[in-house]
Design a protein around this motif. Structure first.
Motif, PDB file in Angstrom:
ATOM      1  N   SER B 404      25.779  15.334  -8.935  1.00  0.00           N
ATOM      2  CA  SER B 404      24.944  14.358  -8.229  1.00  0.00           C
ATOM      3  C   SER B 404      24.781  14.670  -6.745  1.00  0.00           C
ATOM      4  O   SER B 404      24.182  13.882  -6.012  1.00  0.00           O
ATOM      5  CB  SER B 404      25.510  12.954  -8.437  1.00  0.00           C
ATOM      6  N   GLY B 405      25.317  15.800  -6.316  1.00  0.00           N
ATOM      7  CA  GLY B 405      25.128  16.218  -4.926  1.00  0.00           C
ATOM      8  C   GLY B 405      25.978  15.440  -3.940  1.00  0.00           C
ATOM      9  O   GLY B 405      25.719  15.468  -2.732  1.00  0.00           O
ATOM     10  N   PRO B 447      24.406  26.138  -7.511  1.00  0.00           N
ATOM     11  CA  PRO B 447      24.551  25.069  -6.523  1.00  0.00           C
ATOM     12  C   PRO B 447      23.194  24.614  -5.981  1.00  0.00           C
ATOM     13  O   PRO B 447      22.323  25.437  -5.693  1.00  0.00           O
ATOM     14  CB  PRO B 447      25.386  25.714  -5.413  1.00  0.00           C
ATOM     15  N   HIS B 448      23.009  23.320  -5.896  1.00  0.00           N
ATOM     16  CA  HIS B 448      21.754  22.737  -5.430  1.00  0.00           C
ATOM     17  C   HIS B 448      22.089  21.495  -4.632  1.00  0.00           C
ATOM     18  O   HIS B 448      23.031  20.783  -4.978  1.00  0.00           O
ATOM     19  CB  HIS B 448      20.876  22.381  -6.635  1.00  0.00           C
ATOM     20  N   GLN B 449      21.283  21.220  -3.606  1.00  0.00           N
ATOM     21  CA  GLN B 449      21.602  20.133  -2.678  1.00  0.00           C
ATOM     22  C   GLN B 449      21.691  18.756  -3.363  1.00  0.00           C
ATOM     23  O   GLN B 449      22.632  18.011  -3.154  1.00  0.00           O
ATOM     24  CB  GLN B 449      20.547  20.096  -1.593  1.00  0.00           C
ATOM     25  N   ASN B 450      20.723  18.457  -4.207  1.00  0.00           N
ATOM     26  CA  ASN B 450      20.687  17.114  -4.807  1.00  0.00           C
ATOM     27  C   ASN B 450      21.375  17.043  -6.170  1.00  0.00           C
ATOM     28  O   ASN B 450      21.144  16.118  -6.933  1.00  0.00           O
ATOM     29  CB  ASN B 450      19.247  16.649  -4.961  1.00  0.00           C
ATOM     30  N   GLY B 471      18.011  27.564 -20.466  1.00  0.00           N
ATOM     31  CA  GLY B 471      17.296  26.537 -19.714  1.00  0.00           C
ATOM     32  C   GLY B 471      18.149  26.035 -18.571  1.00  0.00           C
ATOM     33  O   GLY B 471      19.352  26.294 -18.518  1.00  0.00           O
ATOM     34  N   ALA B 472      17.527  25.350 -17.634  1.00  0.00           N
ATOM     35  CA  ALA B 472      18.289  24.721 -16.553  1.00  0.00           C
ATOM     36  C   ALA B 472      18.020  23.229 -16.595  1.00  0.00           C
ATOM     37  O   ALA B 472      16.903  22.801 -16.889  1.00  0.00           O
ATOM     38  CB  ALA B 472      17.894  25.300 -15.213  1.00  0.00           C
ATOM     39  N   TYR B 473      19.054  22.445 -16.337  1.00  0.00           N
ATOM     40  CA  TYR B 473      18.952  20.991 -16.423  1.00  0.00           C
ATOM     41  C   TYR B 473      19.611  20.371 -15.195  1.00  0.00           C
ATOM     42  O   TYR B 473      20.500  20.976 -14.591  1.00  0.00           O
ATOM     43  CB  TYR B 473      19.686  20.478 -17.675  1.00  0.00           C
ATOM     44  N   VAL B 474      19.165  19.160 -14.855  1.00  0.00           N
ATOM     45  CA  VAL B 474      19.903  18.374 -13.855  1.00  0.00           C
ATOM     46  C   VAL B 474      20.363  17.103 -14.543  1.00  0.00           C
ATOM     47  O   VAL B 474      19.664  16.582 -15.420  1.00  0.00           O
ATOM     48  CB  VAL B 474      19.061  18.035 -12.596  1.00  0.00           C
ATOM     49  N   TYR B 475      21.534  16.623 -14.140  1.00  0.00           N
ATOM     50  CA  TYR B 475      22.065  15.410 -14.754  1.00  0.00           C
ATOM     51  C   TYR B 475      21.529  14.203 -13.994  1.00  0.00           C
ATOM     52  O   TYR B 475      21.631  14.137 -12.769  1.00  0.00           O
ATOM     53  CB  TYR B 475      23.602  15.425 -14.701  1.00  0.00           C
TER      54      TYR B 475
END
Lengths: 250, 555
Positions: B404-405, B447-450, B471-475
C-alpha cells in the motif's frame, strides 16, 4: 428488431470489458480440505482391517511418486512396476528426468542407469502395508479423520487421514544411518489412506511431511503410492533382455 | 484489378511495413484476446477481422485478405528457422523460401521480387526478435537471451542469481550455469594436471569423469556491443549462498562444485541409488524420516562443498546468522542474540506498521513455520509466528512487498493456493487475499511509490489451459488489480536485477523447459496500443471512404 441487435452488441462489448480484470480473494480452495473432513472413531479399525486384507496378496503393481518442494523448486521421482513376494521386483524409475530400472529375483539384483546394468543390494521390504501396520501399532493416532469418498482410477474408496510419527530405520530395508536420524529427531507425518469400498483392500497411501534444513528453510515432502493388479497371474517377471545380453556377452 | 491496386498503393515499403505490422498484431493483440477472453476473444477476433475486410474497398479486399494470411503463415513458418544456425536448417530455409514464393505468386498475386523482400524483412526481424518474444513487447523488451544448452535435456529451468559486478561498481552481473562442451584435448590436459597436482587429484578426477555431463558456472555482463560471458570467479560466487545454484533436482540429486584452475564447474550425482529410493518408498511408515535425512545429507554436503570452492568465510544473511537455535548478529549497533526455531533467514523488513515499531523486523523460517522477530535495542524478541500445515506447507517460496506504499511489508506466500498475509498493529496475521486458482504464483515485486507491483504467473482467466502467463498486479481493497499482462508463458524464477545500468530495474528470468535465461527491460513504446490504434485507424479510414463513395453515388 434493430433495437434488439444493438442490445446484443452492447451485451457483448460489456462482457468483454467486464470479464475479470481483477483477481478477487477466494479462500474456498484453501478451506476445501479441512472443511470436508470429519472425525471417525472407527477409522483406525477400518485402516487396520484394510491392512489385514493385504495378507493374501502375492503379486501387485505399483505406481508411485515422491515429491520434494524446496524454495521454488518442486522435484519428482516416479516409480512404475510390479512386485512378487517374497523377493521379485521389476521397476522403472525416473529421477531428475533420467530413466532408471531395477530388476531383482531373490538375491540376484541389478539396476540400470541409462543403458548399463550394475549389481545392487537386494530390497527386502516389499510389503508397504506392514510398515504402515507397524506405525499404527507402535504409535496409534489419537484422531482419525474421514474425507468424502473418492474414485481412484476406477475404484471407489473410503479415505482416512491421520497424523503419526515417522521414525526409526527403514522397516526391514536397506536402512538409514542412525547418526542422521539423531540429527533430525523424530518426524511427524500426515497419512492419507484410500480403502477400496468393494473388497476392503488398501488402494493408495499418501505421506506428507516437512523438514527444516539449515540455510535452506523448509522442504516439504509428498510420497504417494497406488497398489493395483493384486495376484494377477498375467503379470510377468522375466529378466530384461538387455540385462541378459549384457551378462552373457563374451 | 490486382495490377491497379499495386500501382496505386501497394508499394514495396508499404508491403514490408504491413507484413511486420500483421505479425506484431497477430502476436500481440489476437493472441492476447483469445487467451484472455477465450470464446469471447475468438468471437472478437472474427468480428474484428470481418470489420477489417468490410472496411476495404471491394476491389482491393481480395489482395489485402490474401496478403494478410500469407504474412501470418510465413511469419509463423520462419520462426522455426530463424533461431537455428545449423547448416541443414539453412538448406531447409532455401527450400522454404522457394515454396513460399511459389505459394505467394499463386495466392496473393504480388510480384516475386516484392514477395522476396517481404520474406527477407520478416526473417531479419525474427532473427533480432524471435516470434515468441514479440509477445513480451506489450510490456518488455528483451535485453538479453542466453541459450545455455544443458547436458541434461530434461532440466526444468536453469538457476539464475545476481552478484555485484567487481568491474562496474553499483551494477550487477548475472550468474548462471551453462552446459559444458568439452574442448579438444581437454581430457589430455586434465591428465597432465593430475600428475602435476597430486593434492587436488580428487577434484581433477571428478572433472575428468563428469567431462561430458557438467555445467560451467558463468557470469554474464553487458559489453560495448553485446553481453559477454566469462567464468565466474570464486570472489563473485562467495557473494551467493549455495542454494542459489545448487538446488537443481534437490534433494534427489546432489550438486558438486569443482574449483578448477580458472573456473568453477558443477555436476550432479544421485543422492541415493534407485534401489534405496524404492526401499524408502516401500516403507510408508518411515518414508518422511528417510526423505528428511536424505535432504539434510545433500544440503550439508553441498554447503560445505560450496564454502570450500568459493572460500566463503561466513554464512551471514543481512548481517545475521542462525547457530545452535539462536539468531545472532548486530542491528543498529546493538548485538542481537535471540532463541529461535528458525533455520534460515528470509530477510529484514518492516512487517509491523511503522507507527507501532519504527525498527525493522527480521523474518526467519523454521520447519513449516515463519517467525517474525522484533529488533528493539532493549530486547529483541519473537512477535509473531505463522505455521503451515502438511496440506499447505510453508517453504521459502515467499516474496515480501509493500502493497500500500506506507512502508509496511506484506508476506506473499506461494502455498497452493497462494496467499497474502499482513501483520496487524497487535502482531496478529491478517489474511488479505487467497487465490481462487491453485496454479497462481507470486514471482517478485517491483518497488513502486503507491504500492509495489506484484509480478505473478497466473492462468488465463477463462480458458481451462494450465499455461500461466506473466502479469503485474497492485493490491487494492481486497483485490489484485491488473496493471498489465504479457502473453508469454514459461517465464519462471523471476527476480528484479540492475544489470545494464544503475537505478534501472530489469527482470531476470529463466525460461521453463527451454534452457534459456532472459533479461527483460521495461518497454517504453506501447507496441500493443500502437498496433491496436493502427488497426482501428485502418478500419475507420476504410469505413469513412465507403460512406463517402456511397454518398457520392446517391447524389
Amino acid at each position: 428488431m434493430k433495437m434488439g441487435k444493438w442490445r446484443w452488441v452492447g451485451v457483448l462489448s460489456a462482457s468483454v470489458l467486464l470479464t475479470g480484470c481483477n483477481l478477487v480473494s477466494d479462500p474456498s480452495l484453501y478451506n476445501q480440505t479441512s472443511v470436508q473432513r470429519t472425525v471417525n472413531s472407527s477409522g483406525l479399525s477400518a485402516v487396520s482391517s484394510a491392512i489385514g486384507t493385504m495378507n493374501n496378496v502375492n503379486t501387485y503393481d505399483l505406481k508411485a511418486t515422491m515429491q520434494a518442494h524446496t524454495s521454488r523448486y518442486v522435484q519428482t521421482v516416479q516409480f512404475y512396476g510390479s512386485i512378487k513376494l517374497p523377493g521379485t521386483v521389476t521397476m522403472n524409475e525416473t529421477i531428475g528426468g533420467a530413466s532408471y530400472a531395477i530388476y531383482q529375483d531373490g538375491s540376484f539384483a541389478y539396476q540400470r542407469d541409462g543403458t548399463k546394468w550394475t549389481p545392487t543390494q537386494p530390497i527386502t521390504n516389499l510389503t508397504p502395508w506392514q510398515s504402515l501396520a507397524h506405525v499404527i501399532s507402535t504409535s496409534p493416532p489419537k484422531v482419525v479423520y474421514q474425507l468424502p469418498q473418492q474414485t481412484v482410477v476406477t475404484w471407489l474408496c473410503n479415505v482416512y487421514q491421520f497424523k503419526a510419527p515417522s521414525n526409526g530405520s527403514v522397516f526391514g530395508g536397506l536402512g538409514t544411518s542412525s547418526s542422521v536420524t539423531k540429527q533430525t529427531g523424530s518426524h511427524e507425518a500426515l497419512y492419507t489412506v484410500w480403502v477400496d469400498t468393494t473388497d476392503g483392500k488398501l488402494r493408495q497411501v499418501e505421506v506428507q511431511s516437512t523438514v527444516g534444513i539449515p540455510g535452506l528453510g523448509t522442504t516439504a515432502f509428498d510420497a504417494k503410492e497406488l497398489y493395483f493388479g493384486f495376484n494377477n497371474p498375467r503379470t510377468k517377471f522375466k529378466i530384461p533382455i538387455d540385462l541378459l545380453s549384457q551378462i552373457e556377452r563374451p | 484489378m490486382t495490377e491497379s491496386a499495386l500501382k496505386r498503393w501497394l508499394t514495396t515499403p508499404f508491403l514490408v511495413i504491413y507484413a511486420l505490422w500483421t505479425l506484431l498484431f497477430y502476436q500481440l493483440v489476437f493472441t492476447a484476446w483469445t487467451l484472455q477472453y477465450s470464446y469471447i476473444g475468438v468471437l472478437l477476433v472474427i468480428g474484428a477481422s470481418l470489420l477489417f475486410m468490410f472496411a476495404f474497398p471491394k476491389r482491393d479486399r481480395r489482395i489485402v485478405v490474401r496478403f494478410t494470411l500469407f504474412c501470418v503463415m510465413v511469419g509463423v513458418g520462419i520462426s522455426s528457422f530463424a533461431s537455428e544456425s545449423l547448416l541443414w536448417r539453412v538448406i531447409d530455409f532455401v527450400v522454404f523460401v522457394l515454396l513460399v514464393l511459389a505459394l505467394g505468386r499463386a495466392l496473393v498475386g504480388v510480384k516475386t521480387l516484392r514477395l522476396f523482400v517481404v520474406i527477407l524483412a520478416l526473417t531479419v526481424v525474427q532473427i533480432l526478435v524471435p516470434l515468441h518474444d514479440l509477445r513480451t513487447l506489450s510490456f518488455f523488451n528483451v535485453r538479453y537471451i542466453g541459450h545455455l544448452a544443458s547436458p541434461d535435456p530434461q532440466v526444468a529451468s536453469l538457476p539464475t542469481a545476481t552478484v555485484s559486478d567487481p568491474l562496474r561498481p553499483g551494477v550487477q552481473e548475472i550468474v548462471t550455469l551453462r552446459g559444458h562442451h568439452p574442448t579438444k584435448d581437454e581430457a589430455q590436459q586434465y591428465v597432465r594436471l593430475l600428475n602435476q597436482n597430486p593434492q587436488s587429484a580428487a577434484t581433477i578426477q571428478s572433472a575428468l569423469t563428469e567431462l561430458q555431463h557438467s555445467y560451467d558456472v558463468v557470469a554474464i555482463r553487458p559489453g560495448r556491443l553485446r553481453f559477454i560471458t566469462h567464468y565466474a570467479t570464486p570472489q563473485e560466487l562467495s557473494q551467493l549462498p549455495f542454494s542459489s545454484l545448487g538446488l537443481m533436482d534437490f534433494p534427489f540429486m546432489t550438486s558438486h562444485f569443482l574449483g578448477l584452475q580458472n573456473h568453477t564447474r558443477m555436476y550432479l550425482s544421485l543422492s541415493k541409488h534407485p534401489g534405496t529410493l524404492l526401499s524408502m518408498l516401500l516403507s510408508p511408515g518411515t518414508v518422511a524420516q528417510s526423505m528428511a535425512n536424505m535432504s539434510l545429507q545433500a544440503a550439508t554436503s553441498e554447503a560445505s562443498n560450496w564454502q570450500q570452492v568459493t572460500g566463503q568465510q561466513s554464512n551471514l544473511t543481512n548481517g545475521f546468522s542462525i547457530n545452535n537455535g539462536y539468531l545472532t548478529g548486530t542491528y543498529g549497533g546493538h548485538s542481537v542474540h535471540v532463541p529461535t526455531k528458525g533455520v534460515a533467514i528470509l530477510g529484514v523488513h518492516h512487517m509491523l506498521p511503522l507507527s507501532v515499531d519504527p525498527h525493522k523486523q527480521i523474518i526467519v523460517e523454521g520447519n513449516n513455520m515463519i517467525q517474525v522477530i522484533a529488533l528493539p535495542p532493549e530486547q529483541p524478541h519473537i512477535i509473531a509466528t505463522l505455521t503451515g500445515s502438511y496440506l499447505h506447507p510453508l517453504t521459502t517460496d515467499v516474496v515480501f512487498g509493500d502493497l500500500s506504499g506506507n512502508g509496511q511489508n506484506s508476506l506473499l506466500v506461494n502455498t497452493v493456493p497462494a496467499q497474502i498475509f499482513r501483520l496487524s498493529s497487535t502482531a496478529t496475521w491478517d489474511r488479505l487475499w487467497v487465490s481462487g486458482r491453485d496454479s497462481f504464483r507470486f514471482e517478485t515485486v517491483l518497488p513502486h511509490q503507491n504500492g509495489d507491483w506484484i509480478f505473478a504467473n497466473s492462468p488465463s482467466l477463462i480458458s481451462p489451459d494450465p499455461t500461466r502467463y506473466l502479469g503485474a498486479y497492485v493490491y487494492s481493497h481486497g483485490q489484485l488489480q491488473r496493471v498489465f499482462r504479457v502473453y508469454t508463458g514459461n517465464l519462471v524464477s523471476m527476480k528484479i536485477a540492475h544489470v545494464t545500468a544503475k537505478g534501472r530495474p530489469e527482470l531476470l528470468t529463466s525460461v521453463y523447459a527451454h534452457q534459456e535465461i532472459m533479461l527483460l527491460g521495461f518497454q517504453h513504446v506501447p507496441w500493443m496500443i500502437l498496433s491496436e490504434v493502427g488497426y482501428a485507424l485502418a478500419i475507420l479510414v476504410g469505413l469513412f471512404r465507403r460512406m463517402k463513395t456511397r454518398k457520392e453515388a446517391t447524389r
